[in-house]
Motif scaffolding. Structure first.
Motif, PDB file in Angstrom:
ATOM      1  N   LEU A  26       0.817  -1.224   0.000  1.00 44.56           N
ATOM      2  CA  LEU A  26       0.000   0.000   0.000  1.00 44.56           C
ATOM      3  C   LEU A  26       0.850   1.273   0.000  1.00 44.56           C
ATOM      4  O   LEU A  26       0.306   2.380  -0.130  1.00 44.56           O
ATOM      5  CB  LEU A  26      -0.954   0.002   1.203  1.00 44.56           C
ATOM      6  N   GLY A  27       2.158   1.133   0.155  1.00 42.91           N
ATOM      7  CA  GLY A  27       3.044   2.297   0.069  1.00 42.91           C
ATOM      8  C   GLY A  27       2.877   3.280   1.216  1.00 42.91           C
ATOM      9  O   GLY A  27       3.065   4.481   1.043  1.00 42.91           O
ATOM     10  N   LEU A  48      -0.949   7.831   8.436  1.00 40.32           N
ATOM     11  CA  LEU A  48      -1.645   8.423   7.286  1.00 40.32           C
ATOM     12  C   LEU A  48      -1.687   9.936   7.469  1.00 40.32           C
ATOM     13  O   LEU A  48      -1.462  10.429   8.575  1.00 40.32           O
ATOM     14  CB  LEU A  48      -3.068   7.852   7.220  1.00 40.32           C
ATOM     15  N   PRO A  49      -1.980  10.685   6.404  1.00 46.42           N
ATOM     16  CA  PRO A  49      -1.965  12.146   6.542  1.00 46.42           C
ATOM     17  C   PRO A  49      -2.987  12.675   7.557  1.00 46.42           C
ATOM     18  O   PRO A  49      -2.782  13.739   8.137  1.00 46.42           O
ATOM     19  CB  PRO A  49      -2.318  12.640   5.127  1.00 46.42           C
ATOM     20  N   ASN A  50      -4.091  11.976   7.755  1.00 42.86           N
ATOM     21  CA  ASN A  50      -5.133  12.521   8.635  1.00 42.86           C
ATOM     22  C   ASN A  50      -5.416  11.703   9.890  1.00 42.86           C
ATOM     23  O   ASN A  50      -6.150  12.156  10.766  1.00 42.86           O
ATOM     24  CB  ASN A  50      -6.451  12.698   7.858  1.00 42.86           C
TER      25      ASN A  50
ATOM     26  N   MET B   1       1.843   5.260  -1.315  1.00 41.29           N
ATOM     27  CA  MET B   1       0.760   5.368  -2.267  1.00 41.29           C
ATOM     28  C   MET B   1      -0.560   5.805  -1.628  1.00 41.29           C
ATOM     29  O   MET B   1      -1.158   6.768  -2.056  1.00 41.29           O
ATOM     30  CB  MET B   1       0.557   4.023  -2.975  1.00 41.29           C
ATOM     31  N   ILE B   2      -1.007   5.057  -0.590  1.00 35.82           N
ATOM     32  CA  ILE B   2      -2.287   5.478  -0.003  1.00 35.82           C
ATOM     33  C   ILE B   2      -2.134   6.822   0.694  1.00 35.82           C
ATOM     34  O   ILE B   2      -1.095   7.140   1.271  1.00 35.82           O
ATOM     35  CB  ILE B   2      -2.892   4.429   0.969  1.00 35.82           C
ATOM     36  N   GLY B   3      -3.208   7.617   0.598  1.00 31.63           N
ATOM     37  CA  GLY B   3      -3.236   8.920   1.238  1.00 31.63           C
ATOM     38  C   GLY B   3      -4.106   8.862   2.480  1.00 31.63           C
ATOM     39  O   GLY B   3      -3.942   7.979   3.322  1.00 31.63           O
ATOM     40  N   LYS B   4      -5.052   9.792   2.550  1.00 28.56           N
ATOM     41  CA  LYS B   4      -5.905   9.884   3.743  1.00 28.56           C
ATOM     42  C   LYS B   4      -6.816   8.669   3.913  1.00 28.56           C
ATOM     43  O   LYS B   4      -7.186   8.014   2.928  1.00 28.56           O
ATOM     44  CB  LYS B   4      -6.805  11.122   3.622  1.00 28.56           C
ATOM     45  N   LEU B   5      -7.193   8.438   5.164  1.00 25.52           N
ATOM     46  CA  LEU B   5      -8.295   7.509   5.451  1.00 25.52           C
ATOM     47  C   LEU B   5      -9.572   8.252   5.091  1.00 25.52           C
ATOM     48  O   LEU B   5      -9.940   9.230   5.748  1.00 25.52           O
ATOM     49  CB  LEU B   5      -8.308   7.134   6.932  1.00 25.52           C
ATOM     50  N   TYR B  82      -9.162   3.971   1.814  1.00 24.10           N
ATOM     51  CA  TYR B  82      -8.021   4.872   1.688  1.00 24.10           C
ATOM     52  C   TYR B  82      -8.087   5.592   0.350  1.00 24.10           C
ATOM     53  O   TYR B  82      -8.495   5.013  -0.658  1.00 24.10           O
ATOM     54  CB  TYR B  82      -6.707   4.087   1.759  1.00 24.10           C
ATOM     55  N   GLN B  93      -0.218  -1.588  -9.104  1.00 26.13           N
ATOM     56  CA  GLN B  93       0.629  -1.892  -7.942  1.00 26.13           C
ATOM     57  C   GLN B  93       0.090  -3.112  -7.182  1.00 26.13           C
ATOM     58  O   GLN B  93       0.844  -3.999  -6.783  1.00 26.13           O
ATOM     59  CB  GLN B  93       0.681  -0.653  -7.035  1.00 26.13           C
ATOM     60  N   MET B  94      -1.246  -3.164  -7.008  1.00 25.30           N
ATOM     61  CA  MET B  94      -1.853  -4.289  -6.294  1.00 25.30           C
ATOM     62  C   MET B  94      -1.558  -5.594  -7.024  1.00 25.30           C
ATOM     63  O   MET B  94      -1.184  -6.594  -6.424  1.00 25.30           O
ATOM     64  CB  MET B  94      -3.381  -4.106  -6.191  1.00 25.30           C
ATOM     65  N   ILE B 129     -10.361  -3.719   2.292  1.00 32.67           N
ATOM     66  CA  ILE B 129      -9.840  -2.375   2.023  1.00 32.67           C
ATOM     67  C   ILE B 129     -10.403  -1.855   0.711  1.00 32.67           C
ATOM     68  O   ILE B 129     -10.322  -2.512  -0.318  1.00 32.67           O
ATOM     69  CB  ILE B 129      -8.303  -2.391   1.972  1.00 32.67           C
ATOM     70  N   LEU B 131     -10.076   1.191  -2.042  1.00 36.33           N
ATOM     71  CA  LEU B 131      -9.204   2.280  -2.514  1.00 36.33           C
ATOM     72  C   LEU B 131     -10.071   3.182  -3.393  1.00 36.33           C
ATOM     73  O   LEU B 131     -10.758   2.699  -4.295  1.00 36.33           O
ATOM     74  CB  LEU B 131      -8.027   1.717  -3.321  1.00 36.33           C
TER      75      LEU B 131
END
Lengths: 134, 134
Positions: A26-27, A48-50, B1-5, B82, B93-94, B129, B131
């Motif tokens: 998931l990086g 995570l950012p948040n 790669m993943i950002g915010k929740l 995410y 990527q997955m 999960i 995305l």
């Protein structure tokens, strides 16, 4: 009353291996595995950012997540933690509304060094909820 | 790669009743109940300062959460979502990492009108999960 989602806790059989999946597949940014002997768990955080994901692995013979993992050997979502400004006011509100605080019913110091309570899932649609004073 | 929740989804037998508990007991802001017929769920959102909780109730005869609720009649934590910048890059990527995208394996338009994929829990420590491209 509740503020930010502080973390989502995911119980796993191996926190280091689970962390590597979050990092490599998931990086995501992860922290090192840390023992929390007072809480009967090992933790790895996914930052995570948040908010963050707390990967928890049983530690010792009386881990509070042992029964959950016996039922869900591959792991699974264990609880969500919401921030509150005043844990005593939050507890008073919970009692007033008839919700059940687990354990002694009084706040104790949680894995992050701050006062927490856990609310019984039966009152919250099957979800174990931690309230943490920040 | 993943950002915010983006959100935590909690499957519940009655999203309106569950929302009222978040509003009245936990003091959170909630939205009205909305039908998502394309996704087989009713939704109520709990709006937190940094993310949201999606309360999902089965809608129709082929709801994707019907089996989960049959196993967990009181409800329970269902998935985490995410954010990703590029859903096609995320899918590549997955696949490269050997993780299984559910369904056709291709992105589809999710409940928020944006492309999403769901990753099989077997590859992520028992956690479903989602995305979502934002």
């Amino acid at each position: 009353m509740i503020g930010k989602l502080n973390h989502v806790a995911i119980a796993v059989p191996d926190a280091e291996a689970a962390g590597k999946i979050y990092r490599d597949t998931l990086g995501a940014k992860i922290t090192a595995k840390v023992a929390q002997p007072d809480h009967g768990v090992w933790t790895v955080f996914v930052e995570l950012p948040n908010t963050k994901i707390e990967l928890i692995e049983p530690l010792g013979d009386n881990s509070p997540i042992a029964a959950f993992l016996a039922k869900n050997p591959k792991g699974g979502m264990h609880h969500v933690c919401y921030e509150v400004e005043d844990i005593n006011a939050a507890c008073a509100q919970m009692k007033k509304m008839g919700a059940t605080i687990t354990g002694t019913g009084e706040p104790r110091i949680g894995a992050h060094g701050k006062p927490v309570v856990f609310m019984h899932p039966k009152d919250f649609s099957g979800t174990l909820i931690e309230l943490e004073q920040v």
